[in-house]
Motif scaffolding. Structure first.
Motif, PDB file in Angstrom:
ATOM      1  N   THR B  42      37.069  35.194  11.898  1.00  0.00           N
ATOM      2  CA  THR B  42      36.241  35.029  10.707  1.00  0.00           C
ATOM      3  C   THR B  42      35.455  33.719  10.822  1.00  0.00           C
ATOM      4  OG1 THR B  42      37.968  33.765   9.628  1.00  0.00           O
ATOM      5  CG2 THR B  42      37.976  36.128   9.266  1.00  0.00           C
ATOM      6  N   GLY B  43      34.433  33.568   9.970  1.00  0.00           N
ATOM      7  CA  GLY B  43      33.736  32.282   9.897  1.00  0.00           C
ATOM      8  C   GLY B  43      34.535  31.302   9.056  1.00  0.00           C
ATOM      9  N   PRO B  52      35.621  28.746  14.081  1.00  0.00           N
ATOM     10  CA  PRO B  52      35.396  29.713  15.165  1.00  0.00           C
ATOM     11  C   PRO B  52      35.509  29.038  16.535  1.00  0.00           C
ATOM     12  CG  PRO B  52      33.751  29.992  13.442  1.00  0.00           C
ATOM     13  CD  PRO B  52      34.511  28.742  13.107  1.00  0.00           C
ATOM     14  N   GLN B  80      32.483  37.111  16.012  1.00  0.00           N
ATOM     15  CA  GLN B  80      32.712  36.542  14.689  1.00  0.00           C
ATOM     16  C   GLN B  80      32.171  37.492  13.629  1.00  0.00           C
ATOM     17  OE1 GLN B  80      31.114  32.529  14.062  1.00  0.00           O
ATOM     18  NE2 GLN B  80      30.980  33.130  11.917  1.00  0.00           N
ATOM     19  N   PRO B  82      32.056  38.297   9.113  1.00  0.00           N
ATOM     20  CA  PRO B  82      32.457  37.877   7.769  1.00  0.00           C
ATOM     21  C   PRO B  82      33.584  38.746   7.203  1.00  0.00           C
ATOM     22  CG  PRO B  82      30.316  38.960   7.707  1.00  0.00           C
ATOM     23  CD  PRO B  82      30.688  38.822   9.152  1.00  0.00           C
ATOM     24  N   ASP B  83      33.789  39.922   7.765  1.00  0.00           N
ATOM     25  CA  ASP B  83      34.853  40.806   7.268  1.00  0.00           C
ATOM     26  C   ASP B  83      35.495  41.515   8.457  1.00  0.00           C
ATOM     27  OD1 ASP B  83      36.534  42.333   5.761  1.00  0.00           O
ATOM     28  OD2 ASP B  83      34.980  43.267   4.522  1.00  0.00           O
ATOM     29  N   PRO B  84      36.288  40.767   9.250  1.00  0.00           N
ATOM     30  CA  PRO B  84      36.781  41.314  10.524  1.00  0.00           C
ATOM     31  C   PRO B  84      37.662  42.545  10.371  1.00  0.00           C
ATOM     32  CG  PRO B  84      37.802  39.200  10.041  1.00  0.00           C
ATOM     33  CD  PRO B  84      36.749  39.397   9.014  1.00  0.00           C
ATOM     34  N   ILE B  85      38.407  42.613   9.273  1.00  0.00           N
ATOM     35  CA  ILE B  85      39.305  43.761   9.095  1.00  0.00           C
ATOM     36  C   ILE B  85      38.495  45.050   8.959  1.00  0.00           C
ATOM     37  CG2 ILE B  85      40.867  44.798   7.392  1.00  0.00           C
ATOM     38  CD1 ILE B  85      42.233  42.806   9.152  1.00  0.00           C
ATOM     39  N   ALA B  86      37.419  44.982   8.188  1.00  0.00           N
ATOM     40  CA  ALA B  86      36.603  46.183   7.968  1.00  0.00           C
ATOM     41  C   ALA B  86      35.724  46.494   9.176  1.00  0.00           C
ATOM     42  CB  ALA B  86      35.733  45.999   6.725  1.00  0.00           C
ATOM     43  N   ASN B  87      35.315  45.452   9.905  1.00  0.00           N
ATOM     44  CA  ASN B  87      34.355  45.672  11.004  1.00  0.00           C
ATOM     45  C   ASN B  87      35.006  45.811  12.370  1.00  0.00           C
ATOM     46  OD1 ASN B  87      32.385  45.418   9.106  1.00  0.00           O
ATOM     47  ND2 ASN B  87      31.936  43.283   9.542  1.00  0.00           N
ATOM     48  N   ASP B  90      33.862  48.779  14.758  1.00  0.00           N
ATOM     49  CA  ASP B  90      32.483  48.618  15.244  1.00  0.00           C
ATOM     50  C   ASP B  90      32.406  47.517  16.295  1.00  0.00           C
ATOM     51  OD1 ASP B  90      31.689  50.536  13.516  1.00  0.00           O
ATOM     52  OD2 ASP B  90      30.904  49.168  11.993  1.00  0.00           O
ATOM     53  N   ILE B 117      44.065  57.749   5.659  1.00  0.00           N
ATOM     54  CA  ILE B 117      43.033  56.998   4.931  1.00  0.00           C
ATOM     55  C   ILE B 117      42.454  55.894   5.818  1.00  0.00           C
ATOM     56  CG2 ILE B 117      42.525  55.787   2.776  1.00  0.00           C
ATOM     57  CD1 ILE B 117      45.366  56.678   1.848  1.00  0.00           C
ATOM     58  N   ILE B 118      43.353  55.184   6.486  1.00  0.00           N
ATOM     59  CA  ILE B 118      42.908  54.082   7.348  1.00  0.00           C
ATOM     60  C   ILE B 118      43.366  54.382   8.775  1.00  0.00           C
ATOM     61  CG2 ILE B 118      42.951  51.574   7.661  1.00  0.00           C
ATOM     62  CD1 ILE B 118      44.011  51.356   4.793  1.00  0.00           C
TER      63      ILE B 118
END
Lengths: 544, 142
Positions: B42-43, B52, B80, B82-87, B90, B117-118
């Motif tokens: 994350t940042g 970082p 890096q 801003p939302d590593p869990i969601a991204n 990708d 779900i996840i």
């Protein structure tokens, strides 16, 4: 008092110590490891990673308040309402004075050399494009309010101003239509202009600075480091974070409940869908389900995209109203209103010696308490998406641009409605608050389409508040981690919806909203500390 | 068969990584493959690193420490977000493209009801890249 033990970070050459974030910055020297007080487990196949004390006590406080409000509605309702009334009437000067300080500081910073400091270090790159960033700032900040008050507030102030008295801004302009229009627009813009955004900017800037540049966790307690030093990791810090969770969760849940009430009224007005509990619960469930999808998709693919959709729709509606409404009057009104706002600003923001006490207590102090109690949520979310911006760029985007958008929005919707009233249409003036926008749109062409867009906007604005709020609460209750397991953010989005439904069915939405407003007082003091921290923090940062 | 192995690394959960790292060492030696250790940070300050830059240093140190174990050439690459869990998915798919890896070895957990779900990150990466994916279960899950 202040803790001075910061050190210049060594260059990124593998030297000893912690490297700077991105380019030169001035990290605070602390032994605290983020997440060291967290409880981690993966029981029942569900991972979690929570700050033991903040999560437990937040959950307990929330549970107690919901149960008490549901069990004792006759006692709790008047108690919270009384506390809110006392605060906004007797301590209105505290709110007015504090908000003035926030505005003066944030505007001044734009023009000082401190504005050159970059959030995240001198070489940090922004995480989001201007369009995505601004859309998220705006959707989290006040989108929904503009929908409801864009018509309602200028009309109300116009009515009181023409009649004069202590409910009229600056005691009104009795019998003077042009003067009343001018005052009503200036005071509406005052409530939606520099002061709310200055409040958000203080929290957002303080959090971003102490997180990205100073290396502290992204939670409210970090703002207090210059004052409390290492004590922020103990109970003083826990209390600040718990208060932030309380204000955010109840602020969102009560808004969600009240918003569903209003959206349901709109649906009945437009489509004849029965306005009852079933419709409202279905609306909350629908909003919660979409918000769940959005929090799982994350900031980039969830919140950002929904916010951009919202901004596009909002601007289409705005330009439609400008195009088919009194275009010339709106165009000239924009500059007239901006001028009137700045001319009346000193008088409107004067904390003492006012002869419009009801206006100050009932409107201004109420709004200020509301913006301040929302500031942990909005400020923290803004901080989260603002890495890589310079302080100057940040303040222009968080303060000046939203102020100008508010002026344009209020001018377009307010002037059109007042124009309709003066032409003899009294429908919007006489309608309930939540229907005034639709009554005004009803007088313009294509009202079926624009009203539908209006309802969609209201709902999507709720979704973008709900998802960004869940991310904020998740981060605070995880001790400042933004990479806590996904089930936690799902949990908070669900809890928010459930509390909204429980309070909607059991009564007590307004009571709890009053309770949220009372958090405005402690947060006003927290934000004043934030002002001190910002200046102190920025002074020790490299500029350029 | 394999020339370049990519290994996603979560420095915050080294315990769950151990079995996968053993497999990586064996496979790299067997195929004479290079290895890229990929980390996502994350940042904002995290439990692993306050900046970082610190995260990069730690991942590089980790890669060098693994090099001393298996002797194969290593690189470390940090993303890096801003939302590593969601991204995460990708970014890992991007990393496969960026590193040109023909084999991805990653730690994963046992199937569980929440996967509906996840889904596990390994599922997503396998579904969206043409590289071979080797998922290694953590021993405590067995």
């Amino acid at each position: 008092m202040a803790n001075d033990d910061t050190h210049q970070a060594p260059p990124e050459d593998g030297g000893q110590g912690i490297p700077a974030p991105s380019g030169a910055a001035n990290l605070i020297d602390t032994d605290y490891v983020i997440g060291q007080d967290n409880i981690k487990s993966s029981k029942f196949g569900i991972d979690f990673d929570l700050h033991g004390k903040v999560f437990t006590f937040s959950a307990l406080v929330i549970l107690i308040f919901v149960v008490l409000t549901l069990a004792l509605p006759d006692q709790m309702g008047p108690l919270f309402a009384g506390a809110k009334g006392w605060l906004t009437n007797n301590l209105s000067w505290v709110f007015l004075l504090a908000a003035n300080i926030f505005v003066i500081l944030t505007v001044a910073l734009i023009f000082t050399p401190l504005g050159k400091v970059r959030l995240g270090g001198a070489d940090a790159k922004p995480d989001f494009s201007y369009a995505g960033w601004f859309a998220m700032l705006f959707a989290a900040g006040m989108g929904i309010g503009l929908m409801f008050y864009g018509v309602s507030e200028p009309m109300t102030h116009f009515g009181t101003s023409v009649n004069g008295g202590s409910w009229a801004p600056l005691a009104g302009a009795e019998g003077d239509t042009d003067g009343a229009i001018r005052l009503s627009m200036a005071s509406t813009i005052y409530h939606w202009g520099l002061h709310p955004w200055g409040t958000y900017a203080v929290v957002a800037l303080a959090l971003a600075l102490f997180s990205y540049n100073k290396g502290l966790p992204l939670t409210m307690r970090s703002i207090f480091y210059p004052v409390l030093g290492e004590r922020i990791w103990g109970w003083p810090g826990h209390v600040i974070d718990i208060l932030a969770v309380f204000a955010t969760l109840f602020g969102l849940a009560t808004s969600l409940g009240l918003g569903a009430t209003q959206a349901s009224a709109g649906l009945e007005y437009l489509f004849g869908i029965p306005n009852n509990n079933v419709t409202m619960v279905l609306l909350i469930l629908g909003i919660t389900i979409v918000a769940l999808g959005s929090v799982v998709a994350g900031v980039d693919k969830g919140v950002q995209r929904l916010s951009q959709l919202n901004m596009t729709l909002a601007f289409l509606l705005l330009f439609f109203v400008i195009g088919v409404g009194p275009t010339l009057a709106i165009a000239t009104g924009f500059f007239d209103n901006l001028l009137a706002y700045f001319q009346e600003l000193p008088a409107l923001s004067m904390p003492f010696g006012r002869d419009d006490s009801n206006f100050v207590g009932g409107w201004t102090a109420f709004y200020w308490a509301w913006w301040i109690s929302w500031s942990p949520f909005v400020g923290m979310f803004i901080a989260r998406v603002s890495r890589g911006r310079s302080v100057r760029e940040f303040l222009i985007a968080v303060l000046l641009v939203p102020m100008l958008v508010s002026v344009l929005w209020m001018t377009a919707f307010g002037s059109t409605a007042i124009d309709q009233l003066l032409a003899g249409f009294e429908g919007a003036r006489d309608a309930a608050n939540e229907l005034q926008l639709f009554e005004m749109l009803g007088q313009l062409p294509l009202s079926a389409v624009t009203s539908f867009v209006g309802i969609v906007l209201v709902l999507v604005f709720f979704i973008t508040s709900s998802d960004s709020g869940s991310l904020v609460i998740d981060s605070i209750t995880a001790g400042g981690k933004v990479d806590a397991p996904k089930p936690q953010r799902i949990f908070w989005a669900l809890i928010e919806g459930f509390i909204a439904i429980a309070l909607l069915l059991g009564g007590g939405l307004e009571a709890l909203q009053a309770a949220v407003l009372t958090t405005g007082l402690p947060f006003a003091l927290i934000l004043l500390v934030g002002c001190y921290s910002i200046v102190k923090g920025l002074m020790s940062e490299p500029r350029g | 068969m394999f020339q370049h192995i990519m290994v996603p690394v979560d420095l915050a959960h080294m315990d769950t990584l151990e079995p996968a790292l053993g497999v990586v060492a064996d496979m790299a030696r067997h195929y004479d493959a290079n290895i890229t250790y990929v980390g996502i940070t994350t940042g904002t300050p995290s439990s692993v690193a306050r900046t970082p830059g610190e995260y990069e240093q730690k991942l590089e140190a980790f890669a060098q420490q693994r090099h001393s174990v298996h002797g194969r050439p290593v690189t470390a690459k940090v993303y890096q977000s801003p939302d590593p869990i969601a991204n995460m998915d990708d970014l890992l798919v991007d990393a496969v493209d960026d590193t040109n890896a023909d084999l991805v070895i990653m730690a994963t957990h046992l199937p569980r009801s929440l996967d509906a779900i996840i889904p596990a990150n390994g599922d997503k990466v396998a579904a969206r890249t043409s590289s071979s994916i080797f998922l290694v279960r953590a021993p405590q899950d067995k």
